[in-house]
Design a protein around this motif. Structure first.
Motif, short mmCIF file in Angstrom:
data_model
loop_
_atom_site.label_atom_id
_atom_site.label_comp_id
_atom_site.label_asym_id
_atom_site.label_seq_id
_atom_site.Cartn_x
_atom_site.Cartn_y
_atom_site.Cartn_z
N PRO A 79 -5.62 18.64 10.17
CA PRO A 79 -7.08 18.62 10.38
C PRO A 79 -7.75 17.60 9.46
O PRO A 79 -7.39 17.49 8.29
CB PRO A 79 -7.51 20.04 10.05
N THR A 80 -8.73 16.87 10.01
CA THR A 80 -9.41 15.82 9.23
C THR A 80 -10.92 15.86 9.33
O THR A 80 -11.58 15.07 8.66
CB THR A 80 -8.94 14.43 9.72
N ASP A 81 -11.49 16.75 10.13
CA ASP A 81 -12.94 16.77 10.29
C ASP A 81 -13.62 17.37 9.06
O ASP A 81 -13.09 18.26 8.41
CB ASP A 81 -13.33 17.60 11.52
N ARG A 82 -14.81 16.88 8.76
CA ARG A 82 -15.55 17.35 7.60
C ARG A 82 -16.43 18.56 7.93
O ARG A 82 -16.80 19.31 7.05
CB ARG A 82 -16.42 16.23 7.05
N ALA A 83 -16.74 18.75 9.19
CA ALA A 83 -17.59 19.88 9.62
C ALA A 83 -16.78 20.80 10.52
O ALA A 83 -15.67 20.47 10.94
CB ALA A 83 -18.81 19.36 10.36
N SER A 84 -17.36 21.94 10.82
CA SER A 84 -16.72 22.92 11.69
C SER A 84 -17.78 23.48 12.64
O SER A 84 -18.17 24.62 12.55
CB SER A 84 -16.09 24.02 10.84
N SER A 85 -18.24 22.64 13.58
CA SER A 85 -19.34 22.98 14.46
C SER A 85 -18.84 23.53 15.79
O SER A 85 -18.14 22.86 16.54
CB SER A 85 -20.20 21.73 14.70
N LEU A 86 -19.23 24.76 16.08
CA LEU A 86 -18.82 25.44 17.31
C LEU A 86 -19.78 25.19 18.47
O LEU A 86 -19.49 25.52 19.60
CB LEU A 86 -18.71 26.94 17.02
N ARG A 87 -20.94 24.59 18.22
CA ARG A 87 -21.98 24.40 19.24
C ARG A 87 -21.46 23.61 20.44
O ARG A 87 -21.75 23.95 21.59
CB ARG A 87 -23.18 23.69 18.62
N SER A 88 -20.68 22.54 20.21
CA SER A 88 -20.20 21.73 21.33
C SER A 88 -19.23 22.52 22.21
O SER A 88 -19.20 22.35 23.42
CB SER A 88 -19.55 20.44 20.82
N VAL A 89 -18.45 23.40 21.61
CA VAL A 89 -17.53 24.24 22.39
C VAL A 89 -18.32 25.21 23.25
O VAL A 89 -18.03 25.39 24.43
CB VAL A 89 -16.57 25.02 21.44
N ALA A 90 -19.36 25.81 22.68
CA ALA A 90 -20.18 26.75 23.44
C ALA A 90 -20.92 26.05 24.57
O ALA A 90 -21.02 26.60 25.68
CB ALA A 90 -21.19 27.43 22.51
N ASP A 91 -21.40 24.83 24.34
CA ASP A 91 -22.10 24.09 25.39
C ASP A 91 -21.17 23.76 26.54
O ASP A 91 -21.52 23.92 27.71
CB ASP A 91 -22.70 22.81 24.82
N ARG A 92 -19.94 23.28 26.23
CA ARG A 92 -19.02 22.92 27.30
C ARG A 92 -18.55 24.17 28.06
O ARG A 92 -18.44 24.16 29.28
CB ARG A 92 -17.81 22.16 26.76
N ALA A 93 -18.29 25.25 27.34
CA ALA A 93 -17.83 26.48 28.01
C ALA A 93 -18.93 27.05 28.90
O ALA A 93 -18.64 27.55 29.98
CB ALA A 93 -17.40 27.50 26.96
N SER A 94 -20.18 26.96 28.46
CA SER A 94 -21.28 27.44 29.30
C SER A 94 -21.45 26.57 30.53
O SER A 94 -21.79 27.07 31.60
CB SER A 94 -22.57 27.46 28.49
N ALA A 95 -21.22 25.28 30.39
CA ALA A 95 -21.36 24.37 31.52
C ALA A 95 -20.26 24.58 32.56
O ALA A 95 -20.52 24.52 33.76
CB ALA A 95 -21.35 22.93 31.04
N THR A 96 -19.04 24.83 32.11
CA THR A 96 -17.93 25.01 33.06
C THR A 96 -17.80 26.44 33.54
O THR A 96 -17.23 26.69 34.59
CB THR A 96 -16.59 24.59 32.43
N GLY A 97 -18.31 27.40 32.75
CA GLY A 97 -18.22 28.80 33.12
C GLY A 97 -16.86 29.41 32.84
O GLY A 97 -16.60 30.55 33.19
N ARG A 98 -15.99 28.67 32.18
CA ARG A 98 -14.66 29.16 31.87
C ARG A 98 -14.65 29.81 30.49
O ARG A 98 -15.30 29.33 29.58
CB ARG A 98 -13.66 28.01 31.88
#
Length: 176
Positions: A109-128
């Protein structure tokens, strides 16, 4: 299941209304059966009855790619265990942190942040549904409430190793 039962009941009632007591006779029974079948199918189409049982969508897998995995304790194997769990979970594997990206590699792992918002946005858009695998140190943990139904979070903590420290030193003021 309920729409099919309603449609079948309507089919039987339609055939009974059309043929009456003659529906039980040997000459009219096949025609009454065909009438009941046709009315059942028409009512089922009007009620949008499902042709087969619904199937579940496979869950996507989102792995935390932040450096917080490496901070907890030197030599901790929690990230390797999380990567193994992500591969066994199946579905599309992606990493989140600074951004959301498709990444199935075993790179550290190399990211400096741990943001879950993008995962929630994509999951809400796909409905999966999505399986989130993390060490528990999320910058926006409230975004987990926005995940679709069927989503789950798997927290793989890295317990800190025992450590020793000097907390007090008692010595005489002067040595003779």
């Amino acid at each position: 299941m309920i729409p099919w039962l309603v449609a079948a009941l309507a089919g039987v009632l339609g055939a009974a209304a059309q043929y009456g007591r003659q529906a039980l006779g040997p000459r009219a029974a096949p025609l009454a059966l065909l009438r009941a079948l046709s009315v059942t199918l028409v009512v089922a189409l009007l009620l949008a009855a499902p042709a087969r049982p619904a199937h579940r969508l496979p869950a996507d897998v989102a792995l935390d790619g932040s450096e917080s995995w490496l901070r907890a304790a030197p030599g901790c194997t929690a990230f390797a265990a999380a990567l193994d769990s992500a591969r066994r979970a199946g579905g599309t594997l992606s990493r989140f942190g600074d951004s959301l990206r498709a990444d199935g590699s075993g790179a550290p792992p190399t990211d400096r942040a741990s943001s879950l918002r993008s995962v929630a946005d994509r999951a809400s858009a796909t409905g999966r549904p999505v399986v989130v695998i993390t060490d528990g140190e999320l910058d926006d943990a409230d975004a987990a409430t926005q995940l679709p139904s069927g989503s789950r979070a798997l927290v793989v903590p890295c317990s800190p190793a025992p450590d020793a420290a000097l907390t007090a030193l008692d010595a005489p003021r002067a040595l003779l």
